[in-house]
Write a protein that holds these residues in place. Structure first.
Motif, PDB file in Angstrom:
ATOM      1  N   ILE A   1       0.830  -1.203   0.000  1.00 51.87           N
ATOM      2  CA  ILE A   1       0.000   0.000   0.000  1.00 51.87           C
ATOM      3  C   ILE A   1       0.868   1.258   0.000  1.00 51.87           C
ATOM      4  CG2 ILE A   1      -1.741   1.292   1.272  1.00 51.87           C
ATOM      5  CD1 ILE A   1      -2.800  -1.207  -0.040  1.00 51.87           C
ATOM      6  N   PHE A   2       1.933   1.239   0.804  1.00 51.22           N
ATOM      7  CA  PHE A   2       2.812   2.404   0.866  1.00 51.22           C
ATOM      8  C   PHE A   2       3.478   2.664  -0.477  1.00 51.22           C
ATOM      9  CE2 PHE A   2       7.129   4.050   1.434  1.00 51.22           C
ATOM     10  CZ  PHE A   2       6.846   5.282   2.019  1.00 51.22           C
ATOM     11  N   MET A   3       3.967   1.597  -1.114  1.00 51.52           N
ATOM     12  CA  MET A   3       4.644   1.761  -2.396  1.00 51.52           C
ATOM     13  C   MET A   3       3.676   2.157  -3.506  1.00 51.52           C
ATOM     14  SD  MET A   3       7.776   1.462  -1.828  1.00 51.52           S
ATOM     15  CE  MET A   3       8.314   1.505  -3.525  1.00 51.52           C
ATOM     16  N   ILE A   4       2.422   1.711  -3.382  1.00 49.31           N
ATOM     17  CA  ILE A   4       1.425   2.115  -4.381  1.00 49.31           C
ATOM     18  C   ILE A   4       1.162   3.618  -4.291  1.00 49.31           C
ATOM     19  CG2 ILE A   4      -1.018   1.952  -4.984  1.00 49.31           C
ATOM     20  CD1 ILE A   4      -0.882  -1.013  -4.433  1.00 49.31           C
ATOM     21  N   ASN A   5       1.072   4.129  -3.051  1.00 48.90           N
ATOM     22  CA  ASN A   5       0.893   5.574  -2.892  1.00 48.90           C
ATOM     23  C   ASN A   5       2.096   6.342  -3.460  1.00 48.90           C
ATOM     24  OD1 ASN A   5      -1.594   5.294  -1.585  1.00 48.90           O
ATOM     25  ND2 ASN A   5      -0.612   5.034   0.406  1.00 48.90           N
TER      26      ASN A   5
END
Length: 224
Positions: free
Chosen positions: A184-188
């Motif tokens: 999720i962090f890398m997608i953001n």
């Protein structure tokens, strides 16, 4: 039918007919009707842009021969800019990323300038083959170098525009294809990166259309 973003580089929609080239006219459909109404904000902005371009091109062209000539270069700029921006939308065929389009823009213009220049200003065209101050011993080499550099001009114009458009589109596509494998962090972080790249590509679309048109204008000014 386009199944992924990479297919936006494929001009063939069927075995016999390339319908993807029709995507260049999509912009005419989405243009607001107010652009044709005088006065309107869009129309005033359009007139402002064309007047700025007209002043820029008049500086490069002989003032005595520039009446009406800038209209061709402004139209060329608008067409390339329009095609570049349309190709930024997903699943829309990227027409300016193909040499068949960019070369068909640069080659006829360059060929027309050369034919006109050599037929009407032959001595002036010969003077461009030997730069001023060249030593006598280097003149044969300079003629060869200047001739080659002149012959590759339409190719460099076409490849410059095509390579810049392909590079940006491929980078956006390759980064987006890794989204389903990230946290999720890398997608953001990826979304922010893609947003910044879209801004960069929008700037590239403007700059490349301006560079293409300015270089064509400079080539035309050499024949006078």
């Amino acid at each position: 039918m386009m199944t992924n973003l990479f297919s936006s580089f494929d001009p063939m929609t069927s075995l016999y007919l390339s319908l993807n080239w029709i995507s260049m006219m999509i912009g005419l459909i989405i243009l607001p009707f107010s652009i044709w109404v005088i006065p309107s904000r869009i129309n005033m902005m359009w007139i402002k842009i064309t007047s700025i371009l007209n002043k820029e091109f008049k500086i490069l062209i002989n003032m005595n021969l520039s009446k009406g000539n800038t209209t061709m270069f402004i139209s060329l700029f608008m067409f390339i800019l329009f095609s570049n921006f349309l190709s930024l939308f997903p699943y829309i065929f990227s027409s300016t990323s193909h040499l068949s389009l960019t070369l068909s823009l640069s080659l006829p213009l360059w060929l027309t300038f050369m034919i006109y220049g050599w037929m009407n200003n032959t001595i002036h065209m010969f003077s461009h083959l030997v730069p001023q101050g060249t030593p006598m011993i280097l003149m044969p080499f300079m003629v060869c170098i200047e001739t080659i550099s002149n012959l590759i001009r339409p190719g460099t114009l076409a490849i410059r525009l095509t390579a810049n458009m392909i590079a940006g589109h491929l980078l956006l596509t390759l980064l987006a294809s890794t989204g389903n494998k990230l946290s999720i962090f890398m997608i953001n972080f990826l979304i922010i990166t893609q947003f910044l790249l879209i801004i960069l590509e929008s700037a590239v679309a403007i700059i490349q259309s301006y560079v293409f048109t300015i270089l064509v204008t400079l080539y035309s000014s050499e024949i006078n």
